[in-house]
Design an enzyme around this catalytic site. Sequence first.
Site, short mmCIF file in Angstrom:
data_model
loop_
_atom_site.label_atom_id
_atom_site.label_comp_id
_atom_site.label_asym_id
_atom_site.label_seq_id
_atom_site.Cartn_x
_atom_site.Cartn_y
_atom_site.Cartn_z
N GLN A 341 0.84 -1.21 0.00
CA GLN A 341 0.00 0.00 0.00
C GLN A 341 0.87 1.26 0.00
O GLN A 341 0.61 2.19 -0.75
CB GLN A 341 -0.91 -0.04 1.25
CG GLN A 341 -2.02 0.99 1.23
CD GLN A 341 -3.08 0.68 0.17
OE1 GLN A 341 -3.17 -0.43 -0.33
NE2 GLN A 341 -3.86 1.69 -0.18
N ILE A 342 1.91 1.27 0.82
CA ILE A 342 2.80 2.45 0.89
C ILE A 342 3.47 2.68 -0.46
O ILE A 342 3.66 3.81 -0.90
CB ILE A 342 3.83 2.26 2.03
CG1 ILE A 342 3.14 2.39 3.39
CG2 ILE A 342 4.98 3.27 1.90
CD1 ILE A 342 4.01 2.08 4.59
N GLU A 368 3.25 -25.70 8.90
CA GLU A 368 3.72 -26.08 10.25
C GLU A 368 2.71 -25.66 11.32
O GLU A 368 3.07 -25.24 12.42
CB GLU A 368 5.13 -25.54 10.50
CG GLU A 368 6.08 -26.12 9.45
CD GLU A 368 7.52 -26.20 9.84
OE1 GLU A 368 7.81 -26.20 11.05
OE2 GLU A 368 8.35 -26.32 8.93
N1 CAA Z 1 4.19 -32.84 22.62
C1 CAA Z 1 4.02 -34.10 22.97
N2 CAA Z 1 2.87 -34.78 22.80
C2 CAA Z 1 1.85 -34.12 22.26
C3 CAA Z 1 1.95 -32.78 21.87
C4 CAA Z 1 3.18 -32.13 22.08
N3 CAA Z 1 3.38 -30.85 21.72
N4 CAA Z 1 0.75 -32.39 21.36
C5 CAA Z 1 -0.06 -33.45 21.43
N5 CAA Z 1 0.60 -34.49 21.97
C6 CAA Z 1 0.10 -35.84 22.25
C7 CAA Z 1 -1.08 -35.71 23.23
O1 CAA Z 1 -0.64 -35.68 24.55
C8 CAA Z 1 -1.88 -36.96 22.91
O2 CAA Z 1 -1.27 -38.07 23.52
P1 CAA Z 1 -1.96 -38.78 24.81
O3 CAA Z 1 -3.25 -39.33 24.29
O4 CAA Z 1 -0.96 -39.80 25.22
O5 CAA Z 1 -2.15 -37.69 25.82
C9 CAA Z 1 -1.68 -37.15 21.42
O6 CAA Z 1 -0.47 -36.43 21.10
C10 CAA Z 1 -2.83 -36.58 20.61
O7 CAA Z 1 -2.91 -35.22 20.92
P2 CAA Z 1 -4.25 -34.37 20.87
O8 CAA Z 1 -5.37 -35.14 21.49
O9 CAA Z 1 -3.96 -33.03 21.42
O10 CAA Z 1 -4.51 -34.30 19.29
P3 CAA Z 1 -5.52 -33.46 18.45
O11 CAA Z 1 -6.11 -34.35 17.43
O12 CAA Z 1 -6.45 -32.68 19.32
O13 CAA Z 1 -4.55 -32.47 17.62
C11 CAA Z 1 -3.21 -30.54 17.14
C12 CAA Z 1 -3.72 -31.53 18.19
C13 CAA Z 1 -2.42 -29.53 17.95
C14 CAA Z 1 -4.33 -29.83 16.41
C15 CAA Z 1 -2.27 -31.29 16.13
O14 CAA Z 1 -2.98 -32.20 15.36
C16 CAA Z 1 -1.52 -30.33 15.22
O15 CAA Z 1 -0.50 -29.74 15.62
N6 CAA Z 1 -1.99 -30.18 13.96
C17 CAA Z 1 -1.25 -29.38 12.97
C18 CAA Z 1 -0.28 -30.22 12.22
C19 CAA Z 1 0.79 -29.41 11.55
O16 CAA Z 1 1.42 -28.55 12.16
N7 CAA Z 1 1.07 -29.74 10.31
C20 CAA Z 1 2.14 -29.11 9.60
C21 CAA Z 1 2.63 -30.03 8.53
S1 CAA Z 1 4.35 -30.11 8.40
C22 CAA Z 1 4.80 -28.84 7.40
O17 CAA Z 1 4.07 -27.93 7.13
C23 CAA Z 1 6.20 -28.91 6.99
C24 CAA Z 1 6.58 -28.21 5.75
O18 CAA Z 1 6.78 -28.83 4.72
C25 CAA Z 1 6.90 -26.75 5.78
#
Ligand code: CAA
Length: 384
Positions: A341-342, A368
């Site tokens: 915009q600027i 990510e």
């Molecule tokens: N550390 C350790 N364990 C974890 C955790 C963490 N940060 N987050 C979740 N968990 C564990 C949970 O404790 C759970 O285990 P338990 O049952 O033993 O407790 C298990 O994982 C499932 O976790 P949730 O029930 O929290 O899972 P959810 O279905 O509610 O999803 C979410 C959580 C945060 C939405 C996750 O699915 C997520 O991060 N989604 C996004 C994925 C992502 O970032 N994708 C990017 C793709 S890679 C990319 O982009 C690379 C590239 O090429 C640039």
Amino acid sequence: MNFQLSEEHLMIQRAARDFAQNECLPGVIERDEKQQFPREQIMKLAELGFLGMMVDPKYGGSGLDTISYVLAMEEISKVDASVSVCMSVNNSLVCYGLEAYGSEEQKQKYLTPLAHGLKDGELYTGAFLLSEPEAGSDATSQRTTAEDKGDYYLLNGTKNWITNGGTASVYLVIAQTNPELGPKGINVLIVEKNWPGVVVAAKENKLGIRASDTHTILFNDVKVPKENRIGEDGFGFKFAMKTLAGGRIGIASQALGIASGAYELALAYSKTRKAFGTEIANHQVIAFKLADMATKIEASRLLCLRAAFEKDQMKDYTLSSSMAKVFASETAMWTTTEAVQIHGGYGFVKEYHVERLMRDAKITQIYEGTSEVQRIVISRTILK
Ligand code: CAA
């Protein structure tokens, strides 16, 4: 509390700035237009030791801290986010994942060349394969299967939007082994791209980071030896979440760099462009935009550095990395839009760089973990 960077940090920052100006700036517009992978630039990053910045030197890395990584990512992303995403994925998703959770044999065999970024004089990088056609934010819904066949896994499925998909030599693949166990049935396997059954499919034609290499990858009955599983059976989802927490520091720093690159261009332009008898920076409507940009960028930088500091201190950085990513990526989108915009009409044409930075900013709110996913992580943590 000390806000001072060390001499070593400043040296890394200068090296990254020089690299960005001398190696990335020439040809950045053309590479974006032609979707041409910046191979030469990535080879030079390898020579600089920037592809395995935080890896222990005994595994071929530079042994630097995460603060150095943030500083380097910011400088390179100011100029070319297609180069910095390749660097970020190799450093924080692939090398970190292998160093933190891999076996000694896996580190010797895969981490060492990946941290060098070179093997037998050729580019040697990695990719992280989590996303699928129907498993993006909902990452536990993995359809790719890794069937346990005794001494190997049989891998089948499709992975989407894979950064470094066509150029990487090594893939870290997340796949479901025991669906009845949900997330606890998921594994992470090291797969070599040239193995039978691995197919590099369509290259994506993208809005931004157009020079980066993004592909769909197919697995058709790929035999993966058991020793290529990282960690215990069922560790794959935790591996992905833990590794992505560090990856988010990398992408937050990329967003920070895109924002500060656009801000610097807008600042310089507004001090030279005249309208209504004076430089446009003298108009409060522009000056206030610049003030807000500078403030949001500084806040993003502090969030990135704080997350990096916590990682270096071996503290839990899940919350701080999500905060850094959501804030920096939204700052990048807003700042780059305002920078266009600027610049007015000039901002809308390629030669002034800000339109590319605006297109590049968008992906930082998506990959990510989208901004919405970061807010899930943040709200769950603070409400716990
Ligand atoms: N550390 C350790 N364990 C974890 C955790 C963490 N940060 N987050 C979740 N968990 C564990 C949970 O404790 C759970 O285990 P338990 O049952 O033993 O407790 C298990 O994982 C499932 O976790 P949730 O029930 O929290 O899972 P959810 O279905 O509610 O999803 C979410 C959580 C945060 C939405 C996750 O699915 C997520 O991060 N989604 C996004 C994925 C992502 O970032 N994708 C990017 C793709 S890679 C990319 O982009 C690379 C590239 O090429 C640039």
